[in-house]
Design an enzyme around this catalytic site. Structure first.
Site, PDB file in Angstrom:
ATOM      1  N   ALA A 109     -71.411 -24.597  36.350  1.00  0.00           N
ATOM      2  CA  ALA A 109     -72.041 -23.637  37.132  1.00  0.00           C
ATOM      3  C   ALA A 109     -72.993 -22.794  36.551  1.00  0.00           C
ATOM      4  O   ALA A 109     -74.415 -22.839  36.839  1.00  0.00           O
ATOM      5  CB  ALA A 109     -71.078 -22.287  37.533  1.00  0.00           C
ATOM      6  N   ASP A 110     -73.112 -22.859  35.079  1.00  0.00           N
ATOM      7  CA  ASP A 110     -74.129 -22.411  34.003  1.00  0.00           C
ATOM      8  C   ASP A 110     -75.315 -23.390  34.265  1.00  0.00           C
ATOM      9  O   ASP A 110     -76.615 -23.204  34.449  1.00  0.00           O
ATOM     10  CB  ASP A 110     -73.598 -22.122  32.724  1.00  0.00           C
ATOM     11  CG  ASP A 110     -73.192 -20.784  32.598  1.00  0.00           C
ATOM     12  OD1 ASP A 110     -73.441 -19.864  33.351  1.00  0.00           O
ATOM     13  OD2 ASP A 110     -72.162 -20.562  32.138  1.00  0.00           O
ATOM     14  N   VAL A 111     -75.097 -24.559  34.035  1.00  0.00           N
ATOM     15  CA  VAL A 111     -75.819 -25.943  33.763  1.00  0.00           C
ATOM     16  C   VAL A 111     -76.798 -25.936  35.078  1.00  0.00           C
ATOM     17  O   VAL A 111     -78.044 -26.180  35.154  1.00  0.00           O
ATOM     18  CB  VAL A 111     -75.283 -27.176  33.213  1.00  0.00           C
ATOM     19  CG1 VAL A 111     -76.142 -28.212  33.331  1.00  0.00           C
ATOM     20  CG2 VAL A 111     -74.835 -27.021  31.981  1.00  0.00           C
TER      21      VAL A 111
END
Length: 417
Positions: A189-191
């Protein structure tokens, strides 16, 4: 960008004409700004005096020569902060806020991931900074977005993998041993939010070249992880059947999975009818290729519970190396299941030079992964190792803001920087 520039020693990249003020930390924001740095942008990372980005202390493992304690940097930090200049600044203090405003006035992009409303309290929100610099592209990254009933909540990648549906389709089937929800092995989700934010920023910059004005960008981890499930979600919209977990199998292709072989496992990914025919030849099961039940994708999907065990028995008869050679010779997509040591021993990975070793000023080496953005005319720039905390504070404040050594010393003594 302002005429006040700081030249990049590695030569011009695709974005070498741009300056980015990076107020983000942890992963999504830094991943975005590292993309911009790799493309040549002058990225100034603003960190807390004495502490820096939270992830500097997320070790072990540590970068070469470092260990737990003051000044140590984790490899987690190093993975998302290559190519940047670090300055320390206490933005809770009026003097720090004023210097950030002056830096924003000579920047093209601001990236930040503070909680909703935090930077407004400091006079560092988009409305305040765009009044000083109408060409500014300002990207906010939060868990839930700037508005809505959950906008005030904190959130981490793991939360959104669950909330956004990814864990409902990741993991072994519920009726098999080990079945149940599973997060991805990376902070996806961050990437992905970092990648989507990069696209949004570049789009806003392109529009600025026509309109002459910057704009505000509202990025949310929740939005990005939901968007990542596009093919699964579109199917749900069509038939209202909630997608489930298939483990290492594929919902829409068979065989497209892991097979146990005589000495381990391999991945087989049959993506079309021609590959299915060639796969059957390679495994010497022309009887399956001739069977009308398996002659189309739909038949193999609906009949997977009968077909796959038959294939699995055949795949156990040879070794990994034998199967990979036979399948590759027939043009059937397949591959080993590598750990990361094996990944970087692979001849193609080595040919693509996916490992980038960067030397820090103290002589230590930091190994990072090359950018997959392979522009031939303006290739990625690898001219700066992940910075030590505050390594460019004096340079940036002196060169960009015109502060004297005495003024810088005074700010340091007052712990503003």
């Amino acid at each position: 960008m302002s005429d006040t520039t700081m030249a990049r020693p590695g030569g011009p990249g695709a974005l070498s004409h741009l300056r980015v003020l990076d107020l983000s930390r942890v992963l999504a924001g830094p991943w975005c700004s590292q993309n911009l740095a790799d493309m040549g942008a002058d990225v100034i990372k603003v960190e807390r005096p004495g502490a820096g980005d939270d992830t500097r202390g997320w070790g072990p493992p540590w970068v070469e020569g470092a260990q737990a304690g003051a000044g140590a940097d984790s490899t987690y930090y190093a993975a998302a902060n290559r190519g940047k200049k670090s300055i320390t600044m206490d933005i809770s203090r009026p003097e720090g806020q004023e210097m950030i405003r002056k830096l924003a006035a000579v920047s093209d992009v601001v990236v930040e991931n503070y909680k909703v409303g935090d930077l407004k309290r400091y006079g560092l929100d988009y409305a305040a900074l765009s009044a000083l610099n109408p060409r500014l592209v300002y990207c906010s990254i939060t868990g839930y977005g700037q508005e809505g009933p959950s906008a005030h909540k904190p959130g981490y990648d793991f939360v959104f993998q669950g909330m956004g549906g990814l864990m409902s389709i990741t993991g072994e089937r519920d009726d098999l041993p080990g079945g149940g929800p599973q997060k991805a092995g990376i902070a996806i989700a961050d990437v992905m939010t970092g990648m989507y934010a990069t696209i949004a920023i570049l789009s806003a910059l392109q529009h600025r070249s026509v309109s002459g004005r910057g704009q505000y960008i509202d990025m949310a981890l929740l939005d990005c992880i939901v968007a990542l499930g596009g093919n699964q979600v579109t199917g749900y919209f069509a038939n209202e059947k909630v997608p489930g977990r298939y483990g290492n199998a594929h919902a829409s292709l068979v065989p497209y999975q892991v097979f146990a072989v005589a000495d381990g496992e391999i991945v087989v990914a049959v993506g079309n009818e021609g590959q299915w025919q060639q796969y059957c030849v390679a495994i010497e099961r022309q009887d399956l290729a001739a069977d009308p039940r398996w002659a189309g994708v739909t038949g193999r999907i609906t009949g997977r519970d009968e077909l796959v065990p038959e294939l699995a028995r055949t795949m156990l008869t040879r070794t990994r190396a034998e199967w990979l050679e036979r399948l590759e010779s027939r043009g059937v997509p397949c591959g080993p299941i590598n750990n990361y040591r094996q990944v970087f021993e692979d001849a193609q990975v080595q040919h693509r030079k996916l490992r980038v070793d960067l030397q820090r000023p103290d002589g230590s080496m930091v190994s990072t992964i090359a950018s997959p953005l392979r522009l031939q005319g303006t290739p990625p720039v690898y001219d700066r190792a992940p910075p030590t905390l505050g390594d460019a504070t004096e340079d940036v404040l002196g060169s960009l803001l015109g502060l004297s050594s005495e003024e810088i010393a005074r700010h340091r003594a007052n712990r503003i920087i």
